[in-house]
Design an enzyme around this catalytic site. Structure first.
Site, short mmCIF file in Angstrom:
data_model
loop_
_atom_site.label_atom_id
_atom_site.label_comp_id
_atom_site.label_asym_id
_atom_site.label_seq_id
_atom_site.Cartn_x
_atom_site.Cartn_y
_atom_site.Cartn_z
NE ARG A 88 -3.59 -5.77 -3.98
CZ ARG A 88 -4.34 -5.11 -4.86
NH1 ARG A 88 -5.65 -5.08 -4.73
NH2 ARG A 88 -3.79 -4.48 -5.89
N GLY A 90 -9.66 -5.59 -3.42
CA GLY A 90 -9.34 -4.31 -4.03
C GLY A 90 -9.10 -4.41 -5.52
CG ASP A 91 -9.79 -2.15 -9.58
OD1 ASP A 91 -8.90 -2.03 -10.44
OD2 ASP A 91 -10.97 -2.40 -9.87
CB THR A 93 -2.52 -0.43 -5.96
OG1 THR A 93 -1.97 0.77 -5.39
CG2 THR A 93 -1.74 -1.64 -5.44
CG MET A 161 -4.50 -0.15 3.77
SD MET A 161 -5.17 -0.04 5.44
CE MET A 161 -3.96 1.09 6.15
N GLY A 162 -5.04 -3.56 0.94
CA GLY A 162 -5.77 -4.70 0.40
C GLY A 162 -5.29 -5.95 1.10
CG PHE A 174 0.38 -0.68 5.32
CD1 PHE A 174 1.47 0.14 5.08
CD2 PHE A 174 0.42 -1.50 6.45
CE1 PHE A 174 2.58 0.15 5.92
CE2 PHE A 174 1.52 -1.51 7.30
CZ PHE A 174 2.60 -0.68 7.03
CB ALA A 175 1.24 0.19 -0.72
CB CYS A 191 -8.02 1.98 -5.54
SG CYS A 191 -6.46 1.84 -4.65
#
Length: 231
Positions: A88, A90-91, A93, A161-162, A174-175, A191
């Protein structure tokens, strides 16, 4: 266009097992789209939505920095946590019990073909849901997700989110921190953002939240904003 969403409530499920399920559903949609184009057919593509919680796990997006994980392999084992580099955006999480995770696996050609709009609409689903609890959630410019008190020294993230998308098919999602043990976030730079905190709905409200009631609100807002129907 098919706007029906096949809902699966997976409960507490291993991250890798759920990732594999996402990949299977994602590939099924892609295969249908490829078949339609090659054979000039018009078979409806399916849309899926997975609700799940994971045992303690850290995931690192494809553009993330492994230095944002502050635990060694041995320390991960001590924390009963696993780690996966994944596909995904993003960084890094954290996912764990008490966190509501939603994975929409959609063919956006059934809705709208705009990834930026897709992410903003996902954020809006969570924003509307949290407003039902009396909070004032908002976006933080340049940072995907949902936040509280943006632009103040007390800015904190409540929903990460990612997503991944190919041929307008999405996965991941999403989380939302609901009744989450936020201590697990102390072992990462969430993130990749160093100067902002994380929070949960339980912390903000001062009491534990009914997760089934919350998921009902998320579904209603998702149906409204995507003009979709859960089946």
């Amino acid at each position: 266009m098919n706007k029906k969403l096949h809902l699966q409530e997976l409960g507490l499920r291993d991250y890798k097992e759920t990732w594999d399920l996402q990949e299977d559903l994602f590939q099924e949609i892609l295969d249908t789209k490829i078949k339609n184009r090659r054979e000039e057919t018009s078979i409806n593509t399916q849309n899926h939505f997975l609700f799940v919680e994971h045992p303690h796990v850290y995931t690192l997006g494809k553009n993330g920095d492994i230095k944002n994980l502050l635990l060694s392999e041995d320390q991960l084992k001590e924390k009963n946590a696993s780690f996966y580099p994944i596909n995904r955006g993003g960084d890094i999480t954290y996912h764990g019990p008490g966190q509501i995770i939603g994975y929409p696996i959609l063919d956006l050609e059934n809705f709208f073909t705009d990834i930026h709009r897709y992410l903003r609409t996902l954020e809006e689903v969570i924003i509307l849901t949290l407003k039902d609890y009396g909070l004032k959630p908002e976006r933080s410019e340049g940072e995907t997700g949902v936040w509280l008190d943006v632009g103040t020294p007390f800015a904190r993230k409540i929903c990460a989110m990612g997503v991944r998308a190919s041929r307008w098919v999405t996965m991941h999602g999403f989380a939302l921190n609901v009744n989450t043990d936020l201590g697990y976030f102390d072992h990462i730079v969430p993130c990749g953002i160093k100067d902002k905190a994380v929070t949960s709905l339980q912390v903000e409200l001062g009491h534990k939240v009914n997760e089934n009631e919350l998921k009902t609100k998320i579904k209603a807002n998702f149906e409204k904003l995507f003009e979709a129907k859960f089946v």
